[in-house]
Design an enzyme around this catalytic site. Sequence first.
Site, PDB file in Angstrom:
ATOM      1  N   LYS A  83      -5.329  -1.372  -7.381  1.00  0.00           N
ATOM      2  CA  LYS A  83      -5.807  -2.180  -8.655  1.00  0.00           C
ATOM      3  C   LYS A  83      -7.132  -2.222  -8.917  1.00  0.00           C
ATOM      4  O   LYS A  83      -8.052  -2.008  -7.727  1.00  0.00           O
ATOM      5  CB  LYS A  83      -5.164  -3.610  -8.379  1.00  0.00           C
ATOM      6  CG  LYS A  83      -5.505  -4.570  -9.793  1.00  0.00           C
ATOM      7  CD  LYS A  83      -4.734  -5.860  -9.370  1.00  0.00           C
ATOM      8  CE  LYS A  83      -4.857  -6.892 -10.441  1.00  0.00           C
ATOM      9  NZ  LYS A  83      -4.257  -8.323 -10.112  1.00  0.00           N
ATOM     10  N   SER A 164      -1.307  -9.863 -13.496  1.00  0.00           N
ATOM     11  CA  SER A 164      -2.498  -9.319 -13.770  1.00  0.00           C
ATOM     12  C   SER A 164      -2.385  -7.779 -13.229  1.00  0.00           C
ATOM     13  O   SER A 164      -3.133  -7.017 -13.530  1.00  0.00           O
ATOM     14  CB  SER A 164      -3.681 -10.043 -13.504  1.00  0.00           C
ATOM     15  OG  SER A 164      -4.049 -10.022 -12.258  1.00  0.00           O
ATOM     16  N   SER A 188       0.662 -12.754 -10.077  1.00  0.00           N
ATOM     17  CA  SER A 188       0.017 -11.498 -10.350  1.00  0.00           C
ATOM     18  C   SER A 188       0.631 -10.234  -9.731  1.00  0.00           C
ATOM     19  O   SER A 188       0.435  -8.922 -10.401  1.00  0.00           O
ATOM     20  CB  SER A 188      -1.518 -11.542 -10.247  1.00  0.00           C
ATOM     21  OG  SER A 188      -2.020 -12.182 -11.279  1.00  0.00           O
TER      22      SER A 188
END
Length: 485
Positions: A83, A164, A188
């Site tokens: 990420k 996210s 997330s």
Amino acid sequence: MAFEIVETTITKIQAALDSGEITSRQLVLMYLERIADHDKNGLTVNSVIEINPDALFIADAMDTERARLGARGPLHGVPVMLKDNINTGDKMRTSAGSLALTDSFAGEDAFIVSRLRKAGAVILGKTNMTEFANFMTMGMPSGYSSRGGQTLNPYNISKPTGGSSSGSAVAVACNFCAVSVGTETSGSILNPASLGSIVGIKPTVGLLSRSGILPLSNSQDTAGPMARTVPDAVLLLNAMLGEDETDAAMGASLGRTHGDYTEFLDGNGLQGARIGIPRDYYFEEVGEDRIALYEAAVQLMKDHGAVIVDPANVPTAREVRYSTVLLNEFKNSLNAYLAKLGPGAPMRTLKDIIAFNHAHPMETLRYGQSTLLDAEYRTSGALTEPQYLRDRAADLRLCKEEGIDAVMREHRLDALLFPADFGSRIMARAGYPSIVVPAGYTPDGEPFGVTFAGMAYAEPTLIRLAYAFERHSKARKPPSLRSFI
């Protein structure tokens, strides 16, 4: 190449690498070709924000080492995505999806990245994410960032990706990498994993180091593995483990962790397990199609020996409401992170980022920056606000002692079973672990997962249950990646 990367596993990759059927270099090239064909072409899911320019060199080094010395372990030569809020001390940026941080190079690896490199993993690239972990503004769609654009759900592009860790989930779902690393503050990992028909492990806060990860909340943040199978997620978890004395949250893990979580992969793990169904509150917005999938999952668990306690309601579920904890901790945590980047960093404070966005509104403020403004001007960054202190104490009381702990002890549960990520908020505030596993698809093709959740450091039990459920359900199907345009 005869080797098929679609839906392959780490075990299959290692067998092919050991036999000489494939090299790590060839594997990297196959993933890069698949990314080229599908990520920003065709269906255009847009999950990858950056490719590591050294990926092939790392793969070559791992191939050479394997030939001369053998493999380091299960991750040797395996391509992994990260990420975009996880630091790498290489030629890649760490921007959290923000154009303001496009030229931000961390200088050194996050602790978990150093562990992955030590395990022999090939860091293939970084994935898009909801900008600043969905703490940019109200109303920003999941998977959108000013730097990376909009990530789409490959199962149905009209449906959300979740966030996210959107790009990390989509990249795994689309077979753009073997496994990926996401981060979670409140849903997330669990949310995009459920919507991407993959496995996501949100560990106990303190099981994995958070050092070198662009933060949202000091009390709730954690990294976690994302994979197509429970065993792959566990192998990735193993590779990231390690004692980091610079992360204060890890101190409580002493004597409560394991060096190898694969020992808990028990195909008969549902037999005799007591699983609680938190009916009250958590099912109110699930929807009939997803409830039907949930009930089918519960029945499957019954059929394989689980003891279902229904209902097993969380006593405080309706008391867990808005908290100022994230708002206060974001400014404090982000400013501390930016200060450690060194004098050459493009942004030094949250205020700098806000000013950059104001100066480039067409590029950065498509959805605004109301949350950034609230964090900057409504909090001190010193964590002295009375409401913050009261909220932090209330979160711990309502989510841990009087919430999850209370229901699990009352009913002697091994785990709670939530639909999708609907329990993520209470679990996140408690700092407790969860694992989401694919459980099917709605009639319009939207993936749905079920989440096993437990008390602190219950990863062994959750892994056992999640693996057994996965083994019997075999629910995951890869997306077609066909363009309907």
